[in-house]
Design a protein around this motif. Structure first.
Motif, short mmCIF file in Angstrom:
data_model
loop_
_atom_site.label_atom_id
_atom_site.label_comp_id
_atom_site.label_asym_id
_atom_site.label_seq_id
_atom_site.Cartn_x
_atom_site.Cartn_y
_atom_site.Cartn_z
N GLY A 1 0.64 -1.00 0.06
CA GLY A 1 0.03 0.02 0.11
C GLY A 1 0.82 1.41 0.04
O GLY A 1 2.28 1.28 -0.14
N MET A 2 0.52 2.26 0.05
CA MET A 2 1.06 3.54 -0.01
C MET A 2 0.01 4.53 0.88
O MET A 2 -1.08 4.38 1.05
CB MET A 2 1.18 4.38 -1.50
N GLY B 1 -3.94 3.87 0.73
CA GLY B 1 -4.00 2.89 1.99
C GLY B 1 -3.63 1.50 1.47
O GLY B 1 -2.57 1.53 0.23
N MET B 2 -4.08 0.42 1.65
CA MET B 2 -3.62 -0.92 1.52
C MET B 2 -4.43 -1.35 0.10
O MET B 2 -5.78 -1.14 0.11
CB MET B 2 -3.78 -1.95 2.47
N VAL B 3 -3.62 -2.02 -0.64
CA VAL B 3 -4.52 -2.26 -1.95
C VAL B 3 -4.21 -3.66 -2.45
O VAL B 3 -5.12 -4.30 -2.97
CB VAL B 3 -4.11 -1.51 -3.19
N LEU B 4 -3.23 -4.23 -1.83
CA LEU B 4 -2.76 -5.82 -2.43
C LEU B 4 -2.60 -6.36 -1.00
O LEU B 4 -1.94 -5.84 -0.08
CB LEU B 4 -1.63 -5.89 -3.25
N GLY C 1 8.13 -12.98 -1.50
CA GLY C 1 8.34 -11.60 -2.51
C GLY C 1 7.01 -11.55 -3.43
O GLY C 1 7.22 -10.71 -4.37
N HIS C 2 5.89 -12.11 -2.84
CA HIS C 2 4.77 -11.57 -3.58
C HIS C 2 3.98 -10.91 -2.57
O HIS C 2 3.99 -10.98 -1.20
CB HIS C 2 3.75 -12.93 -3.97
N VAL C 3 3.22 -9.95 -2.99
CA VAL C 3 2.14 -9.10 -2.17
C VAL C 3 0.63 -9.36 -2.25
O VAL C 3 0.08 -8.81 -1.70
CB VAL C 3 2.53 -7.51 -2.32
N GLY C 4 0.55 -10.37 -3.06
CA GLY C 4 -0.74 -10.92 -3.03
C GLY C 4 -1.79 -10.28 -4.17
O GLY C 4 -1.41 -9.96 -5.03
N GLY D 1 -1.84 -12.97 -8.56
CA GLY D 1 -0.96 -12.41 -7.76
C GLY D 1 0.15 -11.65 -8.02
O GLY D 1 0.68 -11.46 -9.24
N TYR D 2 0.29 -10.37 -7.38
CA TYR D 2 1.26 -9.31 -7.63
C TYR D 2 2.71 -9.43 -7.16
O TYR D 2 2.68 -9.96 -6.03
CB TYR D 2 0.74 -8.02 -7.25
N ARG D 3 3.77 -9.26 -7.95
CA ARG D 3 5.24 -9.40 -7.25
C ARG D 3 5.82 -7.76 -7.73
O ARG D 3 5.88 -7.57 -8.73
CB ARG D 3 5.84 -10.29 -7.81
#
Length: 501
Positions: free
Chosen positions: A300-301, A305-308, A319-322, A389-391
């Motif tokens: 997030g930022m 806020g939190m997004v992932l 290594g993944h943020v989901g 899933g995002y990395r």
């Protein structure tokens, strides 16, 4: 009535906050925050989005002041407790604060500035002791009203004020409540700074919205955190990678019987989260051995806020943020802001109610941070697997350094360094570090050979917050530049610090 206060009314007799060896119920929090709102209003009917800066120690006082400002119709501007006067002055002046609230410990530091700027100064434990004998009539306003300004360094030299509405804050909290299964049975502990989203929203906001108990430690120490764990009440813990690194180091120094006791205690936690910086795989693996839990990494930022988030129940990959959180739209885009497909590399862009309103008094910067079709451009580069899933691969600018949970502007540090009478030129970069994520380091072109790096380091710590100051210095006769005269920072990393991440 604020939604978070409405939630508090469901748990009046339950302990909301533990701080300074005292327990405070939700009813006490509601009453004391309303009293503080009445003090702020001072016979006004509404603060009407007046900025109220506050430098208050973590704990019950912090929350009652925060809620009081919101209930009086003001905008909260939390100040960092470790900032030097130049940084505090910038935040107070830029936010156009008219009121300054401080714990007694900060009166000597801030009273001269309050006098100079003709600010109304409220000292907790002194100016707020008088009980309000009259009924407090709190203003009624829409969720679209601006609620908070947090300052974050971007690609420009000076921090920008990120403005979030009550609607945005509510959406950020609601999303995490759902994703991370918060409940009134939870007991968490806050050891993070309360001028950032991580502490304000993810821990305190979510905990109190859910009716949980939020405990505070005045200062971080690994020993104090573990001692609190041993009491057996905590079941939710959130921190940045640097803190997990320190906890691991302390655990490894303990005798085997204490290690076993802590491991058994932590294995009963339902959730441990890491964020604000990339979590090194080595730290994640060591923590899993120590706690028997796999850290949940999220992304997030301040602006969004939190997004992932990695899944609450399910496999969490190192290594993944989901995956996108509830109520948040996320996409990858190319340099032309066109959405791209899975497996490609692109910038993370976000849309949704959680996204901030604006950069305070910076309409051009605000407009530039959004695409034409309304997506916020994070500046973070990532790839997505076929499951969505995002990395995170890193920043699209080498001028942003992620260290100890903070995002730091190298340009801002360079500008300060150049004001020192021994510095001719400089270049600040971040190099990989298992404990800090990245270390802030500086290459210095001195005006003469007699430069004292110890004196330089001591000096810059009087000009900037400690977390922004370089940890290492290298002297150099000339900075590498390209044909256009721009310093090639990757060359600085490779040639001087052996790092080209």
């Amino acid at each position: 009535m604020l939604k978070i206060v409405k939630q508090a009314h469901k748990n009046l007799k339950k302990v909301a906050i533990v701080s300074e060896n005292r327990s405070f119920t939700y009813q006490e929090l509601i009453v004391q925050s309303e009293n503080f709102a009445g003090l702020l209003l001072n016979k006004q009917t509404d603060l009407n989005e007046t900025s109220v800066a506050f430098m208050v120690l973590p704990g019950f006082d912090y929350v009652r002041v925060q809620w009081g400002i919101w209930q009086a119709g003001g905008i909260t501007v939390p100040l960092c407790l470790s900032y030097p006067i130049p940084s505090l002055r910038y935040t107070i002046e830029n936010s156009e604060a008219k009121v300054l609230v401080v714990s007694p410990e900060f009166v000597e530091l801030l009273q001269p500035l309050a006098t100079e700027k003709s600010l109304r100064l409220i000292v907790l434990g002194k100016d707020d002791l008088l009980e309000n004998k009259e009924e407090i009539l709190l203003p009624v306003f829409d969720e679209s009203r601006r609620a908070m300004i947090l300052y974050t360094s971007g690609t420009t030299n000076l921090p920008k004020g990120v403005v979030t509405s009550h609607r945005g804050l509510n959406a950020q909290i609601s999303s995490l409540i759902k994703a991370w299964k918060w409940s009134k049975n939870d007991h968490t502990i806050c050891i993070l700074p309360l001028h950032h989203v991580h502490g304000i929203i993810n821990i305190v906001g979510c905990g109190l919205w859910a009716g949980a108990c939020c405990e505070f430690l005045p200062n971080f120490s690994a020993e104090a955190v573990f001692n609190t764990f041993k009491e057996g009440k905590i079941n939710v813990f959130m921190a940045v990678p640097t803190i997990y690194f320190k906890l691991i180091s302390h655990w490894e120094s303990l005798p085997p019987d204490e290690q076993t006791e802590l491991t058994e205690t932590m294995s009963r936690f339902r959730l441990m989260v890491s964020g604000s910086a990339a979590l090194p795989v080595s730290v994640m693996e060591k923590w899993k051995i120590i706690s028997k839990l796999t850290l949940l990494e999220r992304y997030g930022m301040t602006e969004i806020g939190m997004v992932l988030s990695n899944p609450y129940a399910g496999i969490r990959y190192s290594g993944h943020v989901g995956y996108p959180l509830p109520g948040v739209q996320v996409r990858l885009a190319d340099e032309q802001d066109h959405e791209i497909s899975y497996t490609e590399i692109g910038e993370i862009q976000v849309k949704g109610t959680t996204v901030f309103n604006e950069y305070w008094q910076k309409p051009e910067a605000t407009a530039e941070s959004f695409t034409k079709d309304g997506w916020f451009k994070t500046g973070d580069v990532a790839t997505v697997d076929e499951a969505g899933g995002y990395r995170i691969l890193g920043r699209n600018s080498v001028d942003i350094i992620k260290s100890g949970g903070y995002k730091i502007s190298a340009l801002e540090i360079e500008e300060v360094l150049r004001t020192h009478n021994s510095v001719l030129d400089c270049c600040v970069v971040g190099i990989d570090d298992n404990e800090w994520g990245e270390l802030v380091v500086a290459a210095i072109v001195p005006k003469n050979e007699q430069i004292d790096l110890t004196e330089l380091n001591n000096w810059i710590r009087t000009q900037m917050p400690a977390y922004k100051t370089p940890r290492k210095y290298k002297l150099i006769n000339e900075l590498p530049r390209n044909a256009m005269g721009k310093v090639t920072k990757n060359d600085v990393k490779k040639q001087l610090f052996g790092n080209i991440s």
